[in-house]
Structure formats: structure tokens, C-alpha cells
Design a protein around this motif. Structure first.
Motif, mmCIF file in Angstrom:
data_model
loop_
_atom_site.group_PDB
_atom_site.id
_atom_site.type_symbol
_atom_site.label_atom_id
_atom_site.label_comp_id
_atom_site.label_asym_id
_atom_site.label_seq_id
_atom_site.Cartn_x
_atom_site.Cartn_y
_atom_site.Cartn_z
ATOM 1 N N ARG A 56 77.770 33.597 31.090
ATOM 2 C CA ARG A 56 77.320 34.980 30.901
ATOM 3 C C ARG A 56 75.802 35.115 31.105
ATOM 4 O O ARG A 56 75.325 36.143 31.580
ATOM 5 C CB ARG A 56 77.679 35.398 29.466
ATOM 6 N N ALA A 57 75.050 34.084 30.737
ATOM 7 C CA ALA A 57 73.586 34.174 30.783
ATOM 8 C C ALA A 57 73.009 33.908 32.169
ATOM 9 O O ALA A 57 71.816 34.013 32.364
ATOM 10 C CB ALA A 57 72.980 33.201 29.772
ATOM 11 N N LEU A 58 73.877 33.588 33.139
ATOM 12 C CA LEU A 58 73.368 33.334 34.495
ATOM 13 C C LEU A 58 73.233 34.637 35.264
ATOM 14 O O LEU A 58 73.938 35.602 34.984
ATOM 15 C CB LEU A 58 74.332 32.435 35.269
ATOM 16 N N SER A 59 72.382 34.636 36.282
ATOM 17 C CA SER A 59 72.307 35.801 37.160
ATOM 18 C C SER A 59 73.586 35.863 37.995
ATOM 19 O O SER A 59 74.307 34.856 38.109
ATOM 20 C CB SER A 59 71.088 35.685 38.071
ATOM 21 N N GLY A 60 73.859 37.047 38.565
ATOM 22 C CA GLY A 60 75.122 37.258 39.279
ATOM 23 C C GLY A 60 75.396 36.221 40.363
ATOM 24 O O GLY A 60 76.488 35.654 40.452
ATOM 25 N N GLY A 61 74.407 35.965 41.179
ATOM 26 C CA GLY A 61 74.593 35.032 42.292
ATOM 27 C C GLY A 61 74.839 33.619 41.797
ATOM 28 O O GLY A 61 75.610 32.859 42.394
ATOM 29 N N VAL A 113 62.345 32.091 31.375
ATOM 30 C CA VAL A 113 61.432 33.206 31.646
ATOM 31 C C VAL A 113 62.041 34.008 32.787
ATOM 32 O O VAL A 113 62.139 33.520 33.914
ATOM 33 C CB VAL A 113 60.028 32.699 32.051
ATOM 34 N N ALA A 114 62.504 35.234 32.488
ATOM 35 C CA ALA A 114 63.143 36.048 33.523
ATOM 36 C C ALA A 114 62.103 36.850 34.300
ATOM 37 O O ALA A 114 62.271 37.096 35.493
ATOM 38 C CB ALA A 114 64.184 36.964 32.901
ATOM 39 N N LEU A 115 61.041 37.288 33.619
ATOM 40 C CA LEU A 115 59.956 38.015 34.294
ATOM 41 C C LEU A 115 58.627 37.551 33.716
ATOM 42 O O LEU A 115 58.494 37.397 32.495
ATOM 43 C CB LEU A 115 60.094 39.532 34.069
ATOM 44 N N GLY A 133 65.021 39.430 46.339
ATOM 45 C CA GLY A 133 64.630 38.137 45.787
ATOM 46 C C GLY A 133 65.852 37.265 45.668
ATOM 47 O O GLY A 133 66.980 37.760 45.685
ATOM 48 N N ARG A 134 65.620 35.972 45.537
ATOM 49 C CA ARG A 134 66.753 35.050 45.448
ATOM 50 C C ARG A 134 67.491 35.232 44.122
ATOM 51 O O ARG A 134 67.013 35.906 43.220
ATOM 52 C CB ARG A 134 66.253 33.614 45.580
ATOM 53 N N ASN A 135 68.641 34.613 44.006
ATOM 54 C CA ASN A 135 69.405 34.711 42.771
ATOM 55 C C ASN A 135 68.574 34.186 41.601
ATOM 56 O O ASN A 135 68.014 33.091 41.683
ATOM 57 C CB ASN A 135 70.703 33.899 42.873
ATOM 58 N N LYS A 191 65.501 40.398 39.267
ATOM 59 C CA LYS A 191 65.728 41.783 39.690
ATOM 60 C C LYS A 191 66.533 42.568 38.648
ATOM 61 O O LYS A 191 66.138 43.652 38.232
ATOM 62 C CB LYS A 191 66.470 41.816 41.043
ATOM 63 N N SER A 192 67.667 42.005 38.222
ATOM 64 C CA SER A 192 68.515 42.729 37.266
ATOM 65 C C SER A 192 67.808 42.896 35.935
ATOM 66 O O SER A 192 67.983 43.923 35.259
ATOM 67 C CB SER A 192 69.829 41.987 37.014
ATOM 68 N N THR A 193 67.016 41.909 35.563
ATOM 69 C CA THR A 193 66.285 42.027 34.302
ATOM 70 C C THR A 193 65.313 43.193 34.397
ATOM 71 O O THR A 193 65.195 43.999 33.479
ATOM 72 C CB THR A 193 65.542 40.707 34.000
#
Ligand SMILES: Nc1ncnc2c1ncn2[C@@H]1O[C@H](COP(=O)(O)OP(=O)(O)OP(=O)(O)O)[C@@H](O)[C@H]1O
Length: 505
Positions: free
Chosen positions: A403-408, A25-27, A44-46, A50-52
Motif C-alpha cells: 500500500r505504501a508504494l507508488s503506483g508504478g 522522503v516523498a517530497l 517523473g519516474r515512479n 507526483k501523487s504526494t
């Protein structure tokens, strides 16, 4: 004035937005209201989402549920690209302009400005590009190849392009991540100019100081949810960190480090090394010692680190690890000599995006895990699970593609890989880029632990937080060593040395 502002419909209003990726669940019922003229931080933390949210606000992804309005009107239809471009633009860390085309072409090519004969009116395109950049005070020659622009100028061109489509709402996604202090100051003064022209910004950054420097309002997301929106003046730093992390314990002070044995044979010995952007440098790092190499853009700090690990070939000089010379310009030889590293560009050198976290994180220890190249999946999985736990990587499991992970969290995988090989020498280039405050502290504590086990560490960075735990910091300016500061320096001392002032070596 504030009455007027509140009366006007929000520039963007996202309500009860939910978005899932498989089981992640991203959001979850998240919201955001940005009012005209605000410079609104989203922190917000990694993995907080946010990017979503940005991809939903820019029409790149559709939410599973929720409502999105711009200026009180419903968002454009998902395939109405021009409609979206008139509402909002995002300047990403990774460029969206085409490097092999000129600035003028990037600004005007996709607008079908064709004359009667169907031919492009080149002088006209260039003139309009010049006018556009002049309107926003961007001093760039429109004939320059976009690929030759510095990150800073490229961002200015992207901002001008966004404004030219009519958008008065710009999202800046970690815009300062690749800029040095002087370039950040110029970016902020550009933002202030545009604020005066009533351009509205959403600003995403892991550098909380920047939030206080440039933003008036801040929204915090945590674990896919909206937590709080407040004027920055009413949310002191400790409360902001508490909102991000969900606990009230502030950041911990840097830990005391054991004294380095000055008589020990150095793990790394660099002698008279000359390479891209740096002149004859010599340095030693002893077992268990953490040495910072600081410097602004153009100082040669990244090139020095890349030369030591073998990503670049030096013009002359030698590097030895554990007393044995390392073949120059050969990453394989570096790894074999016991060098682990975190590269500057995680996308190009850091990981294989389609491979799982487990495979990426264990890549360099493949030899250790199975004989004759046969790697046991069970052992790779177990090793990866331990890393996910120890570095707090937010994922559904070790088999997920990076690829499916957040940047951080991607950055943490790169760090995990470097640590997994239990290197003799660890070379870290901007190791906490894109990493949230709390995870940053955590990653650096892992570096400390590696040093406690006897690893020699070189940290090449311009981030003061990365350099603070170092036993000493070598400062480069225009390719030369200009200062060496023992642990305990003051920020202003290090910054002055990085800018070429106060030389003391
Ligand atoms: N395309 C995708 N496929 C699967 N999971 C995804 C995808 N995009 C994002 N996620 C997941 O959604 C969650 C939110 O990620 P998001 O990138 O929005 O976080 P973020 O707040 O921008 O983090 P960071 O500060 O690290 O950039 C994460 O758990 C991430 O792994």
C-alpha cells in the motif's frame, strides 16, 4: 497576452514543500507554479513524488513544511472541504463517484439541495444535472447509474462536477491510462474546449507523447525534488527523459531476439476457444516466444488473456500448457500448470495491499520456500530483496506494505510475483500500466530474459511499447483475429489493424 498571464497570480503556487512518510522522503523542498490557462504536465519516474504533491494540492494531506497558495491567497484550512473544492479538483484513475447512484445524484446529492419540507426536489436535481452537463458539452443521460458509465464518460462527469463547484483548476492523474486511442482523442478535444474557456490543467502521465500533444508547460520531479519547469516546445524528448532519469543516455532500442524454434512443441495451445467478447480463437506459443495480443477497447484481448489464465470460464474450447489440458475457469489450476500472470486490475487481483512486498512478491512460490506451508522469513526476505534490486522497486525495504508504494512500483511487485514462479507460460495484461519510461524498458527486458530461459509469453495490451518486443502480434477486432504482424511492424500498421482497417490474416 503573455504579460497579462504573467501579471495574474499563479493558479497554484507550491513553495518548498516537504513531506515524509516514516523514513521515506516523498517530497524535499519541492515546488510548482501553474499559471492561469496553462495545461501543465507533471512528469517523473515512479516514486518521484507526483501523487504526494497532488494529495497536498487537493488538501488530502498536509505537508510537513512549505507554503501553498491558490490565486495568490493562502490555501483553505485543511478541514474546509468546500473551500478546497472551489480551488481545485482531481480526476483520479480510480473513480471517486458512487457507482450505485445515478449521474444526477452524484452531481448534486451532497449539496443539501432540500426543499422546504426537507425533501429532495428530484425533477429539479435532474434538470440542474442536465443543464450542468450541457454547459460543458457532456452527452450523458443523467439517469444512468454511474457504475454503468465507461471510464471516458465517468471522467467527463467528474470534470463537469469539479467545474460546478467553481474550481477552474483541474488535475488529471493519468487520465488516459484506461482509455483506447479513440477515447483519448475525445478526451483531448474536451480538454481543448475547456482550455478555450480558460480552465487550467495539471496533467500527469507516463506517456510522454501526450505531454507534447496536449500540454504547453512541463515540470519534472526526480527523487522527491523539483528539477525543471519549461515550455514543452523548449524541452525535446531526450532532454525530458534525461531530466527524469538524471542521466543523458536515451532509451535503448529494442534488443534483437533469438529466433524461435519453429519445430518445438508449443508451450501454450489454444483451440477453438470461445469466451466473453471473443469468438472461436486458436493460437500457439512456443517456448521462448513472445506473442502480443493487441486490440482496442471491446476487441476481446483482455478477456482472451483472462480466460487463458482461468480468471474467466470459456463457453467452449480447450487450453493446454506443456501438453496437458488446463481446467477452465480455475486460476489455481492455471498456476499449477505453470502459468504466471499479471492481471489487468492490480488493486483487485494483483496484490494484497496490507501485506509486505516480500509476502506479495513470493506468494506463488510459497510452496518452494518452505516445507509443509512453513515459510522461512529469512528466505522470503532474501528472495524479495533480489527482486527489489532486479526490478528497481523504490522502497525502504522488503517488509514495507505494498500500500505504501507508488503506483508504478506496485505494478513492479505484481510483475515480480509473476516472474518469481519461473512460469512456463507468462500472461501479461497491460504489464506496464502506470510505469515510467525507463522502468518500462527495464520490465520488458525482464520479460525478454524470461523468454530467453524458455518461458512462452503472451502480452495482451494496446500499448505499442509493450508490443514492440514481441516476435509477432495478433490483432483482435470485435472479438475476431484480423491480423498477424511479425516483429518490425510500423506503428501506423498496427494502429490501423487495431481499428479494424487493413485486415490481413
Ligand atoms: N502513504 C504512504 N506511506 C508510505 N510511503 C508513501 C506513502 N505514499 C507515498 N509514499 C512514498 O513516497 C514516495 C513518493 O510516492 P508517490 O506516490 O508520490 O510517487 P509518484 O511520483 O506518484 O509515482 P508513480 O509514478 O509510481 O505513481 C514513494 O517512495 C512512496 O513509496
Amino acid at each position: 497576452m503573455s504579460d497579462n498571464r504573467d501579471a495574474a497570480p499563479p493558479v497554484v503556487e507550491a513553495t518548498k514543500i516537504s513531506k515524509r512518510f516514516g523514513s521515506t522522503v516523498a517530497l524535499r523542498d519541492a515546488g510548482l507554479v501553474v499559471r492561469p490557462g496553462q495545461t501543465h504536465a507533471l512528469v517523473g519516474r515512479n516514486g518521484a513524488g507526483k501523487s504526494t504533491l497532488v494529495s497536498i494540492l487537493t488538501g488530502l494531506q498536509q505537508p510537513d513544511a512549505g507554503r501553498l497558495r491558490f490565486g495568490g491567497r493562502p490555501a483553505p484550512r485543511i478541514n474546509d472541504r468546500d473551500g478546497w473544492r472551489r480551488e481545485v479538483a482531481c480526476v483520479y484513475q480510480k473513480s471517486t463517484i458512487i457507482g450505485s447512484l445515478s449521474v444526477a445524484e452524484n452531481l448534486f446529492l451532497n449539496r443539501q439541495d432540500r426543499g422546504r419540507a426537507g425533501l429532495l426536489d428530484w425533477p429539479g436535481v435532474r434538470r440542474r444535472a442536465r443543464e450542468l452537463l450541457a454547459t460543458y458539452g457532456v452527452d450523458v443521460d443523467v439517469r444512468t447509474l454511474a457504475g454503468d458509465l465507461s471510464v471516458e464518460r465517468r471522467q467527463f462527469v467528474e470534470i463537469a462536477r469539479a467545474l460546478s463547484f467553481g474550481a477552474r483548476f483541474i488535475i488529471l492523474d493519468e487520465p488516459t491510462a484506461q482509455l483506447d486511442a479513440a477515447a483519448i482523442a475525445r478526451l483531448f478535444s474536451k480538454i481543448r474546449e475547456l482550455q478555450a474557456q480558460r480552465v487550467t490543467f495539471l496533467f500527469i502521465s507516463h506517456h510522454l507523447q501526450e505531454v507534447y500533444d496536449i500540454c504547453d508547460t512541463v515540470t519534472v520531479f526526480r527523487d522527491a525534488r523539483w528539477i525543471v519547469t519549461a515550455p514543452v516546445a523548449e524541452l525535446p524528448r531526450a532532454d525530458l527523459v534525461a531530466a527524469m532519469t538524471g542521466d543523458a543516455g536515451g532509451l535503448t532500442a529494442a534488443r534483437e531476439r533469438p529466433a524461435v524454434d519453429a519445430a518445438a512443441t508449443p508451450t501454450l495451445q489454444v483451440r477453438d476457444l470461445i469466451g466473453d467478447n471473443f469468438a472461436e480463437l486458436s493460437l500457439d506459443i512456443r517456448p521462448g516466444e513472445i506473442v502480443g495480443v493487441a486490440g482496442a477497447g471491446g476487441s476481446g484481448r483482455t478477456e482472451l488473456a483472462e480466460t487463458i489464465v482461468g480468471l474467466r470460464r470459456p463457453a467452449s474450447g480447450t487450453t493446454t500448457v506443456g501438453g496437458a489440458p488446463v481446467k477452465p475457469g480455475d486460476v489455481g489450476a492455471g498456476l499449477a500448470a505453470g502459468i504466471g500472470f499479471v492481471p489487468q486490475d492490480r488493486h483487485r487481483q494483483g496484490f494484497v495491499a496490507d501485506m509486505s512486498i516480500a509476502d506479495n512478491a513470493t506468494m506463488t512460490i510459497a510452496g518452494r520456500l518452505g516445507r509443509a506451508g512453513l515459510i522461512s522469513r529469512r528466505r522470503t526476505g532474501a528472495e524479495a530483496r533480489a527482486m527489489i534490486e532486479s526490478l528497481a522497486i523504490k522502497t525502504t525495504g522488503p517488509e514495507l506494505a505494498v500500500r505504501a508504494l507508488s503506483g508504478g512500483n506496485q505494478q513492479k511487485v505484481v510483475m515480480a510475483r509473476a516472474l518469481a514462479s519461473h512460469p512456463r507460460l507468462l500472461v501479461l495484461i497491460n504489464p506496464t500500466a502506470g510505469v515510467d519510461v525507463r522502468s518500462k524498458e527495464f520490465l520488458l527486458s525482464k520479460v525478454d530474459e524470461a523468454a530467453d530461459r524458455g518461458t512462452a509469453v503472451l502480452v495482451a495490451s494496446d500499448e505499442l511499447d509493450d508490443l514492440r518486443p514481441c516476435d509477432r502480434v495478433l490483432v483482435l477486432f470485435q472479438g475476431r483475429l484480423v491480423a498477424e504482424l511479425p516483429r518490425g511492424w510500423h506503428d501506423h500498421e498496427l494502429v490501423a489493424a487495431m481499428e479494424g482497417l487493413n485486415r490481413h490474416v
